[in-house]
Design an enzyme around this catalytic site. Structure first.
Site, PDB file in Angstrom:
ATOM      1  N   HIS A 250       0.817  -1.257   0.003  1.00 47.37           N
ATOM      2  CA  HIS A 250      -0.197   0.053  -0.112  1.00 47.37           C
ATOM      3  C   HIS A 250       0.788   1.197   0.163  1.00 47.37           C
ATOM      4  CE1 HIS A 250      -4.081  -1.883   1.813  1.00 47.37           C
ATOM      5  NE2 HIS A 250      -3.370  -2.810   0.854  1.00 47.37           N
TER       6      HIS A 250
ATOM      7  N   GLU B 245       0.927   3.882   1.741  1.00 43.73           N
ATOM      8  CA  GLU B 245       1.280   4.362   2.983  1.00 43.73           C
ATOM      9  C   GLU B 245       2.446   3.504   3.703  1.00 43.73           C
ATOM     10  OE1 GLU B 245      -3.194   4.256   3.243  1.00 43.73           O
ATOM     11  OE2 GLU B 245      -1.846   3.277   2.297  1.00 43.73           O
TER      12      GLU B 245
ATOM     13  N   CYS C 278      -6.551   2.061   5.282  1.00 40.92           N
ATOM     14  CA  CYS C 278      -7.146   0.735   5.704  1.00 40.92           C
ATOM     15  C   CYS C 278      -6.641   0.441   7.281  1.00 40.92           C
ATOM     16  CB  CYS C 278      -6.810  -0.457   4.805  1.00 40.92           C
ATOM     17  SG  CYS C 278      -4.863  -1.039   4.977  1.00 40.92           S
TER      18      CYS C 278
ATOM     19  N   CYS D 245      -2.703  -0.152   7.365  1.00 38.40           N
ATOM     20  CA  CYS D 245      -1.939   0.957   7.294  1.00 38.40           C
ATOM     21  C   CYS D 245      -2.167   2.002   8.472  1.00 38.40           C
ATOM     22  CB  CYS D 245      -2.348   1.892   6.009  1.00 38.40           C
ATOM     23  SG  CYS D 245      -1.703   0.782   4.556  1.00 38.40           S
TER      24      CYS D 245
END
Length: 167
Positions: free
Chosen positions: A67, A69, A97, A100
């Protein structure tokens, strides 16, 4: 009266910084879009300078962990040679999410600024808010809806194109 003016000026300066850095996160989202990745972009800022950038690479790297992040946090850790990012602000185009949000907590990021809410997987206000729990030893300041329209538009465009391809 002067104190009110000073506060207003500081607020406007913060808004201007948030917009500037969110535009940088949107540049990262566009990179993801060009790679046929879900267009989420992220930058991490320390002392008003971008120290890390990331965009989604789940398809490219074949990893659920890629991801925007997480990638940006790893780069910031390397840049600062530290796992604690307590003087940093993260700008991300989409609400993080649960994975993260957990990484944001664990890395002690001071402030999170995001663009669009994520109604299916959002863990910073949409479904739950992992960052708003006084039981944790670290609290993260959250600012949402910064360049929300731009952040939402790139996602909507991506999924519209994807649905057309899948017909």
């Amino acid at each position: 009266m002067k104190q009110d003016v000073d506060i207003a000026i500081k607020c406007q300066e913060m808004i201007n910084k948030d917009i500037y850095f969110m535009k940088e996160a949107l540049k990262e989202a566009k990179k993801a879009f060009q790679k046929n990745e879900i267009p989420v972009g992220c930058v991490i800022v320390h002392n008003d300078k971008i120290i890390a950038r990331g965009h989604n690479l789940r398809q490219t790297k074949k990893s659920v962990l890629c991801h925007a992040e997480i990638i940006a946090i790893q780069k910031a850790n390397k840049k600062l040679n530290a796992w604690i990012l307590d003087e940093c602000t993260m700008y991300v185009t989409l609400e993080p999410c649960a994975m993260c949000a957990g990484a944001i907590l664990q890395s002690r990021i001071k402030r999170l600024v995001f663009g669009a809410y994520e109604p299916k997987h959002g863990a910073c206000g949409s479904i739950i808010n992992l960052l708003d729990n006084n039981e944790f030893n670290h609290q993260v300041e959250i600012t949402s809806n910064v360049l929300e329209n731009e952040s939402s538009a790139i996602l909507k465009n991506f999924f519209q194109i994807l649905r057309q391809k899948n017909k």
